[in-house]
Write an enzyme that holds these catalytic residues in place. Structure first.
Site, PDB file in Angstrom:
ATOM      1  N   ALA A 165      42.494 -30.461 -10.635  1.00 29.75           N
ATOM      2  CA  ALA A 165      42.031 -31.696 -11.503  1.00 29.75           C
ATOM      3  C   ALA A 165      41.936 -31.102 -12.917  1.00 29.75           C
ATOM      4  O   ALA A 165      41.797 -31.749 -13.923  1.00 29.75           O
ATOM      5  CB  ALA A 165      40.848 -32.129 -11.019  1.00 29.75           C
TER       6      ALA A 165
ATOM      7  N   HIS B 107      37.066 -23.948 -16.172  1.00 28.87           N
ATOM      8  CA  HIS B 107      37.267 -24.014 -14.754  1.00 28.87           C
ATOM      9  C   HIS B 107      35.919 -23.852 -13.906  1.00 28.87           C
ATOM     10  O   HIS B 107      35.032 -23.533 -14.311  1.00 28.87           O
ATOM     11  CB  HIS B 107      38.148 -22.688 -14.115  1.00 28.87           C
ATOM     12  CG  HIS B 107      39.862 -23.061 -14.336  1.00 28.87           C
ATOM     13  ND1 HIS B 107      40.450 -21.898 -14.600  1.00 28.87           N
ATOM     14  CD2 HIS B 107      40.521 -24.186 -14.103  1.00 28.87           C
ATOM     15  CE1 HIS B 107      41.657 -22.387 -14.514  1.00 28.87           C
ATOM     16  NE2 HIS B 107      41.699 -23.686 -14.416  1.00 28.87           N
TER      17      HIS B 107
ATOM     18  N   HIS C  63      46.698 -15.835 -14.380  1.00 27.28           N
ATOM     19  CA  HIS C  63      46.059 -14.623 -14.902  1.00 27.28           C
ATOM     20  C   HIS C  63      47.070 -13.439 -15.162  1.00 27.28           C
ATOM     21  O   HIS C  63      48.173 -13.482 -14.649  1.00 27.28           O
ATOM     22  CB  HIS C  63      45.443 -13.982 -13.553  1.00 27.28           C
ATOM     23  CG  HIS C  63      44.456 -15.152 -13.177  1.00 27.28           C
ATOM     24  ND1 HIS C  63      43.076 -15.045 -13.800  1.00 27.28           N
ATOM     25  CD2 HIS C  63      44.267 -16.241 -12.491  1.00 27.28           C
ATOM     26  CE1 HIS C  63      42.548 -16.079 -13.271  1.00 27.28           C
ATOM     27  NE2 HIS C  63      43.150 -16.709 -12.316  1.00 27.28           N
TER      28      HIS C  63
ATOM     29  N   SER D 201      51.106 -17.975 -12.142  1.00 27.76           N
ATOM     30  CA  SER D 201      49.868 -17.625 -11.820  1.00 27.76           C
ATOM     31  C   SER D 201      49.310 -17.781 -13.701  1.00 27.76           C
ATOM     32  O   SER D 201      49.758 -17.759 -14.518  1.00 27.76           O
ATOM     33  CB  SER D 201      49.555 -16.099 -11.683  1.00 27.76           C
ATOM     34  OG  SER D 201      48.229 -15.796 -11.740  1.00 27.76           O
TER      35      SER D 201
ATOM     36  N   HIS E 275      36.024 -10.745 -12.588  1.00 25.26           N
ATOM     37  CA  HIS E 275      36.945 -11.596 -11.914  1.00 25.26           C
ATOM     38  C   HIS E 275      37.976 -11.039 -10.843  1.00 25.26           C
ATOM     39  O   HIS E 275      38.855 -10.598 -11.156  1.00 25.26           O
ATOM     40  CB  HIS E 275      37.564 -12.333 -12.847  1.00 25.26           C
ATOM     41  CG  HIS E 275      36.602 -13.029 -14.172  1.00 25.26           C
ATOM     42  ND1 HIS E 275      35.462 -13.235 -13.881  1.00 25.26           N
ATOM     43  CD2 HIS E 275      36.944 -13.431 -15.448  1.00 25.26           C
ATOM     44  CE1 HIS E 275      34.857 -13.698 -15.235  1.00 25.26           C
ATOM     45  NE2 HIS E 275      35.729 -13.508 -15.911  1.00 25.26           N
TER      46      HIS E 275
ATOM     47  N   ASP F 276      23.858 -27.473  -0.131  1.00 24.57           N
ATOM     48  CA  ASP F 276      24.155 -28.042   1.040  1.00 24.57           C
ATOM     49  C   ASP F 276      24.580 -29.435   0.613  1.00 24.57           C
ATOM     50  O   ASP F 276      23.616 -30.016  -0.201  1.00 24.57           O
ATOM     51  CB  ASP F 276      22.991 -28.069   1.933  1.00 24.57           C
ATOM     52  CG  ASP F 276      23.239 -27.748   3.402  1.00 24.57           C
ATOM     53  OD1 ASP F 276      24.420 -27.233   3.587  1.00 24.57           O
ATOM     54  OD2 ASP F 276      22.786 -27.544   4.469  1.00 24.57           O
TER      55      ASP F 276
ATOM     56  N   HIS G 270      33.773 -21.028 -13.620  1.00 29.83           N
ATOM     57  CA  HIS G 270      33.133 -20.677 -14.919  1.00 29.83           C
ATOM     58  C   HIS G 270      32.149 -21.828 -15.492  1.00 29.83           C
ATOM     59  O   HIS G 270      31.183 -21.182 -16.225  1.00 29.83           O
ATOM     60  CB  HIS G 270      34.271 -20.445 -15.804  1.00 29.83           C
ATOM     61  CG  HIS G 270      34.906 -19.055 -15.447  1.00 29.83           C
ATOM     62  ND1 HIS G 270      34.848 -17.980 -16.010  1.00 29.83           N
ATOM     63  CD2 HIS G 270      35.880 -18.973 -14.445  1.00 29.83           C
ATOM     64  CE1 HIS G 270      35.760 -17.058 -15.404  1.00 29.83           C
ATOM     65  NE2 HIS G 270      36.376 -17.664 -14.428  1.00 29.83           N
TER      66      HIS G 270
ATOM     67  N   GLY H 234      29.170 -26.362   6.330  1.00 31.84           N
ATOM     68  CA  GLY H 234      28.294 -27.372   5.723  1.00 31.84           C
ATOM     69  C   GLY H 234      27.890 -27.063   4.622  1.00 31.84           C
ATOM     70  O   GLY H 234      27.046 -27.645   4.080  1.00 31.84           O
TER      71      GLY H 234
ATOM     72  N   ASP I   8      39.778  -9.403 -17.147  1.00 31.82           N
ATOM     73  CA  ASP I   8      40.197 -10.431 -15.734  1.00 31.82           C
ATOM     74  C   ASP I   8      41.130  -9.574 -14.908  1.00 31.82           C
ATOM     75  O   ASP I   8      42.309  -8.914 -15.325  1.00 31.82           O
ATOM     76  CB  ASP I   8      41.131 -11.535 -16.472  1.00 31.82           C
ATOM     77  CG  ASP I   8      41.583 -12.525 -15.172  1.00 31.82           C
ATOM     78  OD1 ASP I   8      41.068 -12.084 -14.084  1.00 31.82           O
ATOM     79  OD2 ASP I   8      42.128 -13.346 -15.552  1.00 31.82           O
TER      80      ASP I   8
ATOM     81  N   HIS J 293      44.210 -28.614 -14.164  1.00 32.33           N
ATOM     82  CA  HIS J 293      45.499 -27.594 -14.255  1.00 32.33           C
ATOM     83  C   HIS J 293      46.198 -28.417 -15.392  1.00 32.33           C
ATOM     84  O   HIS J 293      47.261 -28.915 -14.945  1.00 32.33           O
ATOM     85  CB  HIS J 293      46.188 -27.617 -13.316  1.00 32.33           C
ATOM     86  CG  HIS J 293      47.104 -26.085 -13.237  1.00 32.33           C
ATOM     87  ND1 HIS J 293      47.647 -25.733 -14.585  1.00 32.33           N
ATOM     88  CD2 HIS J 293      47.515 -25.191 -12.553  1.00 32.33           C
ATOM     89  CE1 HIS J 293      48.119 -24.630 -14.270  1.00 32.33           C
ATOM     90  NE2 HIS J 293      48.105 -24.386 -13.065  1.00 32.33           N
TER      91      HIS J 293
HETATM   92 ZN   LIG Z   1      40.273 -19.885 -14.850  1.00 26.41          ZN
END
Ligand SMILES: [Zn+2]
Length: 535
Positions: free
Chosen positions: A209, A53, A344, A342, A366, A419, A56, A26, A172, A211
């Site tokens: 959305a 992102h 990262h 990736s 992170h 919520d 962030h 929920g 990171d 990337h």
């Molecule tokens: Zn990121």
């Protein structure tokens, strides 16, 4: 969200959200806990954003509800994504656009911005100079040497700051456990091409959305293979329009069409790009898998999951893949083809950075605890003394004094649950979505609920009728009812001895005694509530 403090002023770096796991029913999103800074909102000089992102920037609208005019510093694309989000929350933010190579003051904080490469364009590392020392925070980054946008992570800049003397390096940790180097985005082109070469009918690509690099790859492949592209889903349509307008997404003229035009086109000439690669139940792909979307998946369709598989989302994603394959689709994902790299830095890249920057103190950021730990171990291997590597979790306070970083305290830091649905102001933050409420939801879903109903003669302290039990999702057999009745009788007798005949107090006593007895006997804890009414 990281808060820096110097000379009584605050600087916030990033303010993101977490997405709920299956154990958090929920819940829409999870916010950082603002309570440690709530009394000091006027001291905030700025919020600096490293990249666009959700983890962030997603919390920024909620912080701005508490003080609207906090300046927000970030790169062009990051601020554009943030503004679009702000419109949904009906807030007009104070934006300060910067780019790599620039310096800018925010109160006592002297900021410098450096280009970093990540799965979203226009990312920035932040150097913060104060009289207390120099901090370098990488944000999310990697060191792709052949990035699609030719924007390399500014290693010369990292080295220059290292020469100057970095007192605290925050790096990171997401991929710190992964040995070697993260592959370049270019490396997945053959696998994407192979999907486009062999797909007999429609291609449906699912990604984040935000990337932009990955979607660029899909657009390039579509152009090479003469397919038209349509974006599906509000956030995907919105973000890609922004990225194209600002030049971060390069789209050949006429390639993108409205999804309605697909009705008149042949199936082997179209590509749909939508969200839902993490199995999010409300996203387009999940709804397609459940046949709840206008796009009906069928035999011969190819679905490409061109993104990571975030830990914790596995069950949801496999549920979606099962749904799609059941309708006849061929699903290509990182488990069966090289369609994802990736965003990262892996261990090898992190080691490079430590050797380049030669920081005095390191604080991995992170990632989960094991990632932070692995990242810290890399720093130690490059010769940084173990006591100067601080592995800290949310809420921990670190002081940087005379070039020495030390853990000195802790502030309140709970998860704050949002919520219901976001957007249009219809959001409940905190109310009804505390950690306690969530624990109740879990308990309810595991063990059900029981309501105890008692009718009491308050003059005598005697129940005028046997107690009633109303159960939901909890199996109450005769033995349980007998035991529960007895534990209530015992509790009532004990209460009468010390002259407790007050309804609310008895309710509490009933609930506790039945809960304790049930837990002892059955090792289950249904949510038990009691109602005691006057006869
Ligand atoms: Zn990121």
């Amino acid at each position: 969200m990281t808060v820096f403090e110097h000379k009584g002023k605050l600087l916030i770096v990033d303010c993101g959200v977490l997405f709920p796991e299956e154990t958090q029913p929920g819940i829409n999103v999870i916010l950082p806990d603002f309570s440690a800074i709530r009394g000091r909102l006027q001291d905030i000089e700025a919020i600096v954003l490293t990249h666009g992102h959700e983890d962030h920037i997603g919390g920024v609208p909620y912080l701005l509800r508490e003080r609207k005019d906090i300046p927000i510093i970030g790169s062009e694309l990051t601020l554009a994504f943030l503004s679009a989000k702000m419109e949904e929350h009906r807030i007009v933010p104070r934006l300060v656009q910067v780019k790599e190579g620039q310096r800018r003051k925010a109160g006592p904080f002297d900021l410098e911005f450096l280009a970093v490469n990540h799965s979203i364009p226009d990312g920035l590392a932040i150097a913060i100079r104060t009289e207390a020392g120099l901090v370098l925070a990488t944000g999310d980054f990697k060191m792709d040497q052949f990035p699609l946008d030719n924007r390399l992570t500014d290693l010369p800049g990292f080295a220059r700051l290292g020469e100057e003397g970095v007192d605290l390096f925050m790096t990171d940790s997401t991929n710190a456990e992964v040995p070697g180097f993260t592959m370049t985005e270019e490396d997945i082109r053959p696998a994407i091409d192979s999907v486009f070469r062999t797909a007999p009918r429609r291609i449906i690509v699912s990604s984040f959305a935000s990337h932009v690099h990955r979607i660029q790859q899909v657009i390039d492949a579509a152009a090479r293979h003469n397919r038209k592209v349509a974006f599906v889903g509000r956030s995907m349509v919105r973000n890609m329009a922004i990225a194209e307008k600002l030049g971060f997404l390069k789209v050949p003229k006429g390639l993108i069409v409205d999804v309605k035009a697909f009705d008149r086109m042949k199936d082997d000439k179209v590509v749909l790009i939508c969200t839902g690669s993490q199995g999010e139940p409300m996203a387009a792909l999940s709804r397609m898998a459940n046949r709840e979307h206008q796009i009906k998946i069928g035999e011969g369709d190819t679905v490409l999951l061109a993104s990571s598989l975030i830990p914790g989302n596995e069950n949801s994603i496999y549920r979606v893949i099962n749904g799609l394959t059941r309708w006849g689709a061929n699903v290509v994902h990182k488990g069966n083809a090289r369609v994802h790299v990736s965003g990262h830095a892996s261990a090898g890249e992190l080691v490079y950075c430590y050797n380049l920057v030669k920081p005095k103190n390191v604080m991995p950021i992170h990632g989960e605890w094991r990632h932070l730990k692995a990242n810290g171990e890399l720093a130690v291997r490059t010769g940084i003394p173990e006591e100067q590597v601080l592995i800290v979790e949310d809420g921990v306070v670190v002081d940087l004094i005379d070039g020495l970083a030390r853990i000195t305290g802790r502030v309140a830091c709970e998860l704050v649950f949002v919520d219901g649905m976001t957007g249009n102001g219809g959001v409940t933050v905190g109310s009804g979505a505390t950690e306690e409420a969530l624990a109740d939801r879990l308990q309810l879903s595991n063990d059900g609920a029981v309501t105890i109903l008692g009718i009491l003669d308050t003059r005598t302290g005697v129940l005028t009728e046997p107690v009633e039990f109303i159960a939901r999702g909890f199996v109450q057999d005769r033995e349980w009812i007998a035991g529960a009745t007895k534990s209530i009788d015992d509790a009532l007798r004990a209460a009468n001895k010390i002259k407790i005949v007050d309804g609310p107090e008895l309710e509490e006593i009933f609930t506790q005694s039945v809960t304790r007895w049930t837990q002892r006997k059955y090792r289950r804890i249904p949510v038990i509530t009691s109602v005691v009414v006057d006869a």
